[in-house]
Design an enzyme around this catalytic site. Structure first.
Site, PDB file in Angstrom:
ATOM      1  N   ARG A  68     -16.999  43.601  42.838  1.00  0.00           N
ATOM      2  CA  ARG A  68     -18.317  43.402  42.205  1.00  0.00           C
ATOM      3  C   ARG A  68     -19.096  44.708  42.110  1.00  0.00           C
ATOM      4  O   ARG A  68     -19.599  45.065  41.042  1.00  0.00           O
ATOM      5  CB  ARG A  68     -19.130  42.384  43.007  1.00  0.00           C
ATOM      6  CG  ARG A  68     -18.537  40.997  43.002  1.00  0.00           C
ATOM      7  CD  ARG A  68     -19.314  40.110  43.976  1.00  0.00           C
ATOM      8  NE  ARG A  68     -18.727  38.798  44.082  1.00  0.00           N
ATOM      9  CZ  ARG A  68     -17.748  38.477  44.930  1.00  0.00           C
ATOM     10  NH1 ARG A  68     -17.249  39.388  45.758  1.00  0.00           N
ATOM     11  NH2 ARG A  68     -17.265  37.258  44.962  1.00  0.00           N
ATOM     12  N   ILE A  69     -19.203  45.416  43.246  1.00  0.00           N
ATOM     13  CA  ILE A  69     -20.027  46.632  43.253  1.00  0.00           C
ATOM     14  C   ILE A  69     -19.301  47.785  42.544  1.00  0.00           C
ATOM     15  O   ILE A  69     -19.888  48.481  41.706  1.00  0.00           O
ATOM     16  CB  ILE A  69     -20.428  47.018  44.699  1.00  0.00           C
ATOM     17  CG1 ILE A  69     -21.249  45.888  45.333  1.00  0.00           C
ATOM     18  CG2 ILE A  69     -21.215  48.323  44.710  1.00  0.00           C
ATOM     19  CD1 ILE A  69     -21.496  46.021  46.828  1.00  0.00           C
ATOM     20  N   ASP A  83      -7.324  49.890  43.537  1.00  0.00           N
ATOM     21  CA  ASP A  83      -7.549  48.597  44.193  1.00  0.00           C
ATOM     22  C   ASP A  83      -6.197  48.057  44.623  1.00  0.00           C
ATOM     23  O   ASP A  83      -5.172  48.429  44.042  1.00  0.00           O
ATOM     24  CB  ASP A  83      -8.241  47.613  43.231  1.00  0.00           C
ATOM     25  CG  ASP A  83      -8.971  46.505  43.970  1.00  0.00           C
ATOM     26  OD1 ASP A  83      -8.305  45.711  44.666  1.00  0.00           O
ATOM     27  OD2 ASP A  83     -10.209  46.428  43.870  1.00  0.00           O
ATOM     28  N   ASP A 134     -24.801  55.692  52.574  1.00  0.00           N
ATOM     29  CA  ASP A 134     -25.788  54.658  52.911  1.00  0.00           C
ATOM     30  C   ASP A 134     -25.373  53.931  54.187  1.00  0.00           C
ATOM     31  O   ASP A 134     -26.153  53.178  54.747  1.00  0.00           O
ATOM     32  CB  ASP A 134     -25.913  53.648  51.763  1.00  0.00           C
ATOM     33  CG  ASP A 134     -26.985  52.583  52.043  1.00  0.00           C
ATOM     34  OD1 ASP A 134     -28.090  52.977  52.482  1.00  0.00           O
ATOM     35  OD2 ASP A 134     -26.716  51.381  51.859  1.00  0.00           O
ATOM     36  N   GLU A 189     -24.950  52.710  63.489  1.00  0.00           N
ATOM     37  CA  GLU A 189     -26.252  52.617  62.810  1.00  0.00           C
ATOM     38  C   GLU A 189     -27.303  52.093  63.790  1.00  0.00           C
ATOM     39  O   GLU A 189     -27.168  50.970  64.259  1.00  0.00           O
ATOM     40  CB  GLU A 189     -26.131  51.674  61.600  1.00  0.00           C
ATOM     41  CG  GLU A 189     -25.189  52.208  60.524  1.00  0.00           C
ATOM     42  CD  GLU A 189     -24.993  51.245  59.347  1.00  0.00           C
ATOM     43  OE1 GLU A 189     -25.530  50.120  59.395  1.00  0.00           O
ATOM     44  OE2 GLU A 189     -24.308  51.611  58.407  1.00  0.00           O
ATOM     45  N   HIS A 233     -28.678  52.337  55.346  1.00  0.00           N
ATOM     46  CA  HIS A 233     -28.030  51.066  54.976  1.00  0.00           C
ATOM     47  C   HIS A 233     -29.008  50.150  54.225  1.00  0.00           C
ATOM     48  O   HIS A 233     -29.299  49.033  54.661  1.00  0.00           O
ATOM     49  CB  HIS A 233     -27.472  50.354  56.225  1.00  0.00           C
ATOM     50  CG  HIS A 233     -26.429  49.338  55.896  1.00  0.00           C
ATOM     51  ND1 HIS A 233     -25.413  48.992  56.757  1.00  0.00           N
ATOM     52  CD2 HIS A 233     -26.238  48.567  54.786  1.00  0.00           C
ATOM     53  CE1 HIS A 233     -24.652  48.073  56.194  1.00  0.00           C
ATOM     54  NE2 HIS A 233     -25.130  47.784  55.003  1.00  0.00           N
ATOM     55  N   GLY A 284     -28.638  49.475  50.816  1.00  0.00           N
ATOM     56  CA  GLY A 284     -28.039  49.151  49.515  1.00  0.00           C
ATOM     57  C   GLY A 284     -28.587  47.903  48.858  1.00  0.00           C
ATOM     58  O   GLY A 284     -28.846  47.882  47.650  1.00  0.00           O
TER      59      GLY A 284
HETATM   60  P1  NAD Z   1     -15.744  42.677  46.499  1.00  0.00           P
HETATM   61  O1  NAD Z   1     -14.991  41.768  47.418  1.00  0.00           O
HETATM   62  O2  NAD Z   1     -16.315  42.127  45.256  1.00  0.00           O
HETATM   63  O3  NAD Z   1     -14.807  43.912  46.097  1.00  0.00           O
HETATM   64  C1  NAD Z   1     -14.011  44.608  47.018  1.00  0.00           C
HETATM   65  C2  NAD Z   1     -12.785  45.130  46.281  1.00  0.00           C
HETATM   66  O4  NAD Z   1     -12.018  45.908  47.213  1.00  0.00           O
HETATM   67  C3  NAD Z   1     -11.851  44.000  45.773  1.00  0.00           C
HETATM   68  O5  NAD Z   1     -11.510  44.211  44.424  1.00  0.00           O
HETATM   69  C4  NAD Z   1     -10.636  44.107  46.701  1.00  0.00           C
HETATM   70  O6  NAD Z   1      -9.406  43.731  46.067  1.00  0.00           O
HETATM   71  C5  NAD Z   1     -10.650  45.588  47.050  1.00  0.00           C
HETATM   72  N1  NAD Z   1      -9.907  45.893  48.269  1.00  0.00           N
HETATM   73  C6  NAD Z   1      -9.793  45.161  49.402  1.00  0.00           C
HETATM   74  N2  NAD Z   1      -9.013  45.793  50.295  1.00  0.00           N
HETATM   75  C7  NAD Z   1      -8.639  46.965  49.708  1.00  0.00           C
HETATM   76  C8  NAD Z   1      -7.833  48.051  50.124  1.00  0.00           C
HETATM   77  N3  NAD Z   1      -7.231  48.052  51.330  1.00  0.00           N
HETATM   78  N4  NAD Z   1      -7.655  49.079  49.256  1.00  0.00           N
HETATM   79  C9  NAD Z   1      -8.218  49.065  48.027  1.00  0.00           C
HETATM   80  N5  NAD Z   1      -8.989  48.058  47.576  1.00  0.00           N
HETATM   81  C10 NAD Z   1      -9.204  47.030  48.416  1.00  0.00           C
HETATM   82  O7  NAD Z   1     -16.859  43.360  47.416  1.00  0.00           O
HETATM   83  P2  NAD Z   1     -18.256  43.996  46.917  1.00  0.00           P
HETATM   84  O8  NAD Z   1     -19.283  42.938  46.864  1.00  0.00           O
HETATM   85  O9  NAD Z   1     -18.015  44.847  45.756  1.00  0.00           O
HETATM   86  O10 NAD Z   1     -18.603  44.884  48.215  1.00  0.00           O
HETATM   87  C11 NAD Z   1     -17.926  46.094  48.458  1.00  0.00           C
HETATM   88  C12 NAD Z   1     -18.390  46.724  49.770  1.00  0.00           C
HETATM   89  O11 NAD Z   1     -19.796  46.963  49.732  1.00  0.00           O
HETATM   90  C13 NAD Z   1     -18.150  45.909  51.038  1.00  0.00           C
HETATM   91  O12 NAD Z   1     -17.716  46.782  52.060  1.00  0.00           O
HETATM   92  C14 NAD Z   1     -19.504  45.424  51.417  1.00  0.00           C
HETATM   93  O13 NAD Z   1     -19.584  45.174  52.793  1.00  0.00           O
HETATM   94  C15 NAD Z   1     -20.344  46.603  50.984  1.00  0.00           C
HETATM   95  N6  NAD Z   1     -21.767  46.307  50.803  1.00  0.00           N
HETATM   96  C16 NAD Z   1     -22.667  47.235  51.214  1.00  0.00           C
HETATM   97  C17 NAD Z   1     -24.030  47.003  51.045  1.00  0.00           C
HETATM   98  C18 NAD Z   1     -25.044  48.024  51.472  1.00  0.00           C
HETATM   99  O14 NAD Z   1     -26.157  47.654  51.798  1.00  0.00           O
HETATM  100  N7  NAD Z   1     -24.729  49.298  51.446  1.00  0.00           N
HETATM  101  C19 NAD Z   1     -24.470  45.795  50.477  1.00  0.00           C
HETATM  102  C20 NAD Z   1     -23.523  44.889  50.029  1.00  0.00           C
HETATM  103  C21 NAD Z   1     -22.162  45.155  50.201  1.00  0.00           C
END
Ligand code: NAD
Length: 304
Positions: free
Chosen positions: A149-150, A169, A252, A257, A278, A280
């Site tokens: 997603r992100i 990925d 971030d 933390e 943190h 985000g």
């Molecule tokens: P998501 O599940 O939509 O996407 C994660 C992607 O990573 C997926 O496509 C998955 O197939 C891939 N993936 C998983 N294991 C992998 C690996 N070993 N190698 C390569 N790719 C791999 O998640 P998202 O919502 O996009 O979130 C991504 C990250 O952002 C997470 O770590 C989440 O905790 C973090 N996050 C941080 C904040 C913040 O405040 N900074 C807020 C929300 C989410």
């Protein structure tokens, strides 16, 4: 039913719970000790990433039916144990993506143009014009590690800025990446070819220190590394070692933390590093969407 809200959340969630007939006690910042004492009185526990929801907390929650993570990452929850105990685990995976992606792009510019450093200097009475020449993002290659997603939202925004996109990925995202004019490649190719590398994987055993010394050695001189995923995805001691030859780093998230260790303090105080605490998903829009999405997911379990 009753819910304990253990962290700061949008008050909308309390209203939504009330409508479901659920009484909520709001105790943001509750300590682990206090949580262990009181969690047994509640059916629902709502929390962010601060508290470790491990076996001890789950066992203390004798009446728990739902563990609700106000956010995405479930790496602070022993999901397997909770499910074994018959507790449903819900989160809000869609809500924060846009805000995290925007912060990620913000960090890229902050590092490329050293915006926080220049601002600090001007505020202190200096006028360092000509001393910190920056770099453009236009025409550079962005490597997105984790095209979920992100990662996807970051890639789309970066395309709009004229960047070329590479994505890595573990699942096949080829068509989606190609739709925005990018290419799915191996991690090695991404690290070797990218000018900006942005991490968007979940924290799992496979992603723990994914960016270690060996992989950082593949990264180009003058590259930028951005991490808004989880601190543990980078080996920060190795990052500090490579910092001199990088353009800079935007973080971030950190493995500790707030950061207290010598290595982290040394890293984040470096001129080339931009760091945020943190935040985000900390926008009014994302917090509200989080409350709505989490309440919807709680309601679905309650109605079962
Ligand atoms: P998501 O599940 O939509 O996407 C994660 C992607 O990573 C997926 O496509 C998955 O197939 C891939 N993936 C998983 N294991 C992998 C690996 N070993 N190698 C390569 N790719 C791999 O998640 P998202 O919502 O996009 O979130 C991504 C990250 O952002 C997470 O770590 C989440 O905790 C973090 N996050 C941080 C904040 C913040 O405040 N900074 C807020 C929300 C989410």
């Amino acid at each position: 039913m009753s819910a304990l809200i253990a962290d700061a959340v949008d008050p909308l969630i309390v209203e939504r719970l009330k409508k479901m007939g659920i009484r909520a006690d709001v105790k943001p910042g509750i300590s682990r000790e206090e949580l262990l004492k009181v969690v047994g009185d509640y059916n629902i526990l709502i929390f962010r990433g601060r508290l470790k929801i491990d076996k001890e907390v789950i066992d203390a929650g004798r009446n728990l039916k739902i563990l609700a993570r106000y956010g995405v990452g479930l790496d602070n929850v022993d999901v397997e144990y909770a499910v074994k105990r018959g507790i449903s685990v819900v989160n809000a995976p869609n809500a924060p993506a846009r805000s995290v992606a925007e912060l990620t792009i913000g960090l890229m510019f902050a590092v490329a143009r050293r915006i926080p450093l220049l601002s600090t200097k001007v505020k202190a009475g200096e006028w360092p014009k000509g001393k910190y020449v920056g770099i453009e993002l236009f025409g550079k290659t962005l490597g997105v590690v984790g095209f979920g997603r992100i990662g996807k939202a970051v890639a789309q925004a970066a395309r709009g800025l004229g960047m070329d996109i590479l994505a890595y990925d573990v699942i096949d995202v080829k068509d989606e990446v190609e739709k925005i004019g990018g290419r799915q490649v191996s991690l090695e190719e991404l690290l070797r070819r990218s000018d900006v590398i942005s991490l968007h994987v979940p924290l799992t055993p496979a992603t723990y220190r994914l960016l270690n010394d060996e992989r950082l050695a593949l990264v180009k001189d003058g590259a930028i590394i951005i991490n808004t995923s989880r601190g543990e995805v980078i080996d920060h001691e190795a990052l500090l070692k490579h910092l001199d030859r990088l353009w800079g780093v935007g973080l971030d998230v950190l493995p500790e933390e707030p950061p207290r260790s010598e290595t982290l303090r040394q890293l984040i105080s470096h001129e080339k590093v931009v760091v945020t605490p943190h935040v985000g998903s900390e926008t009014f829009e994302a917090m509200r969407r989080l409350a709505e999405e989490l309440a919807d997911n709680i309601e679905e379990v309650v109605k079962r």
